[in-house]
Design a protein around this motif. Sequence first.
Motif, PDB file in Angstrom:
ATOM      1  N   PHE A   1      -0.135  -8.725   3.075  1.00 21.74           N
ATOM      2  CA  PHE A   1      -0.367 -10.192   3.297  1.00 21.74           C
ATOM      3  C   PHE A   1       0.980 -10.833   4.540  1.00 21.74           C
ATOM      4  O   PHE A   1       2.236 -11.110   4.310  1.00 21.74           O
ATOM      5  CB  PHE A   1       0.117 -10.765   1.936  1.00 21.74           C
ATOM      6  N   ALA A   2       0.128 -11.686   5.364  1.00 20.34           N
ATOM      7  CA  ALA A   2       1.047 -12.483   6.357  1.00 20.34           C
ATOM      8  C   ALA A   2       0.684 -13.598   6.111  1.00 20.34           C
ATOM      9  O   ALA A   2      -1.057 -13.515   6.353  1.00 20.34           O
ATOM     10  CB  ALA A   2       1.042 -11.506   7.762  1.00 20.34           C
ATOM     11  N   ARG A   3       1.727 -14.996   6.575  1.00 22.33           N
ATOM     12  CA  ARG A   3       0.910 -16.520   6.898  1.00 22.33           C
ATOM     13  C   ARG A   3       1.391 -17.007   7.623  1.00 22.33           C
ATOM     14  O   ARG A   3       2.820 -17.085   8.466  1.00 22.33           O
ATOM     15  CB  ARG A   3       0.885 -16.977   6.063  1.00 22.33           C
TER      16      ARG A   3
ATOM     17  N   SER B   1       2.788 -23.203   3.990  1.00 23.76           N
ATOM     18  CA  SER B   1       3.593 -22.873   3.042  1.00 23.76           C
ATOM     19  C   SER B   1       3.045 -21.842   1.620  1.00 23.76           C
ATOM     20  O   SER B   1       4.156 -22.358   1.075  1.00 23.76           O
ATOM     21  CB  SER B   1       4.511 -23.972   2.436  1.00 23.76           C
ATOM     22  N   TYR B   2       2.123 -21.402   1.821  1.00 21.91           N
ATOM     23  CA  TYR B   2       2.117 -20.644   0.993  1.00 21.91           C
ATOM     24  C   TYR B   2       2.953 -19.176   0.713  1.00 21.91           C
ATOM     25  O   TYR B   2       2.681 -18.703   1.361  1.00 21.91           O
ATOM     26  CB  TYR B   2       0.573 -19.702   0.674  1.00 21.91           C
ATOM     27  N   ASP B   3       3.442 -18.927  -0.010  1.00 23.36           N
ATOM     28  CA  ASP B   3       3.816 -17.848  -0.559  1.00 23.36           C
ATOM     29  C   ASP B   3       2.898 -16.345  -0.952  1.00 23.36           C
ATOM     30  O   ASP B   3       2.417 -16.391  -1.904  1.00 23.36           O
ATOM     31  CB  ASP B   3       4.528 -18.351  -1.998  1.00 23.36           C
TER      32      ASP B   3
ATOM     33  N   LEU C   1       0.765 -10.774  -3.467  1.00 20.92           N
ATOM     34  CA  LEU C   1       0.518  -9.663  -3.563  1.00 20.92           C
ATOM     35  C   LEU C   1       0.671  -8.772  -4.625  1.00 20.92           C
ATOM     36  O   LEU C   1       0.550  -7.391  -4.151  1.00 20.92           O
ATOM     37  CB  LEU C   1       1.608  -9.432  -1.776  1.00 20.92           C
ATOM     38  N   GLN C   2       1.387  -9.472  -5.483  1.00 17.17           N
ATOM     39  CA  GLN C   2       2.480  -8.920  -7.052  1.00 17.17           C
ATOM     40  C   GLN C   2       1.140  -8.439  -7.168  1.00 17.17           C
ATOM     41  O   GLN C   2       0.778  -6.995  -8.216  1.00 17.17           O
ATOM     42  CB  GLN C   2       3.502  -9.410  -7.397  1.00 17.17           C
TER      43      GLN C   2
ATOM     44  N   ALA D   1       4.650  -9.641   3.192  1.00 16.66           N
ATOM     45  CA  ALA D   1       4.956  -8.890   2.014  1.00 16.66           C
ATOM     46  C   ALA D   1       3.605  -7.728   2.335  1.00 16.66           C
ATOM     47  O   ALA D   1       2.444  -7.682   3.097  1.00 16.66           O
ATOM     48  CB  ALA D   1       4.429  -9.792   1.252  1.00 16.66           C
ATOM     49  N   GLN D   2       4.223  -7.141   1.815  1.00 18.81           N
ATOM     50  CA  GLN D   2       3.465  -5.686   1.829  1.00 18.81           C
ATOM     51  C   GLN D   2       4.017  -4.731   0.169  1.00 18.81           C
ATOM     52  O   GLN D   2       5.201  -4.513  -0.461  1.00 18.81           O
ATOM     53  CB  GLN D   2       4.433  -5.016   2.789  1.00 18.81           C
TER      54      GLN D   2
END
Length: 418
Positions: free
Chosen positions: A355-357, A362-364, A369-370, A387-388
């Motif tokens: 997941f990438a932005r 500003s979304y985390d 992903l968790q 996050a991966q």
Amino acid sequence: MTDRLYYADSYRTTFRARVIERLTLNDSLAVVLDRTAFYPTGGGQPHDTGVLSTLPLRENGVPVLDVVAREEDRAIIHVLSHVEAGDVLSPGDQVQGEIDWSRRFDHMQQHTGQHILSQAFVQTANADTVGFHLSDDYSTIDLNRSTLNDDDVAHAESLANQIVFDNRPVIARFATPEEVADLPLRKPPTVKGSIRIVQIEDFDWAACGGTHVAHTGEVGLIKVVRSERRGDETRITFLCGQRALNHYRTLNTLTRNLAMRLTVGVEELSQTIDRMQAEARAIRKERDRLRELLLDHEAVALVAGAQVMGPVSVVCKIFESREVEEVRRLATRIAAQPGHIALLGLRGEKAQLIFARAADLSYDMRPLLQEACRMVGGGGGGGPELAQGGGPYPVRINDALQHAADMLSRQIERRREA
Ligand SMILES: [Zn+2]
């Protein structure tokens, strides 16, 4: 004590003797004879093999598998094959022995070759031999110098082969300590009393109990095939005679085949391989450039089909059988576009999620992903922008990605309402 016939005549292959002892050595049947032509392992040279037959001759002899010297009474022990030995070869029996000549002659070529090469290193490089080993495939000597270069080795090899071409007589004889004192021995003798000297005419004198050829020409080619530094010493690996011919034959066939496959002459092999390596480097570089170009285009197409959630565009996609690194690079490219988020999955043996932005959002990505990784039975990590992670259940990847998209959609909705 066994009379060692090979001392006087290393070319003797058959002999008659009497069994004087029958014993067991390491679970094997063995006999001691009053005289033998079998050489026992020692002085760097391996033992002979052959057969022993009771007299009058039976059809098959008993194979001799190993030969060892017994220090305390200087007896030579012939270790026999259990199967054929049975109850033959008892003390008092008259036997005929025959050694395997091709094995013996090979050892003679290597051993005399070693004496020549050792003396050649003394004369050309002032290097003394401190170790010698003759194995089934090759022989080695250890020299007490660590600074020998290729030229030093080549000089010693040339001198050694000149001694072979000279066809000098090689004489093995016993000498009294007084005689020995006057000889320029390569190494001081380790035994007392009468000492066996192997002499290569006007070249080398060594105390040695091994079997040697009668003239240096019989050694054939002496070829050093490797030289390697080992601490303070240099180990020289070399081949003599038939072994050198076999090695040359193998290398010649190999280089000819290589040249044929590349449709060039043997002399052009090296430059051809240089050229091929340069070509391969250029092709790899071009492939990498094209791959990047393709990813750029693929990212553009994915961005064009993004799902619009108010002010945010979301690319949600699952790939099959691709490298995870490639999917990661796609995610990075998509997130390089302002206002974009990539929720990418890879379905293989495992499920993988990236997941990438974009930096202006500003979304985390981590809680999304968790949550998705938990659904495929695993976990992941990273930063708020990228996050991966993954898990062992690829069949659940559709639901996991849909769940993440729904969560994101609700977050976007809530912000718009606020
Ligand atoms: Zn020797």
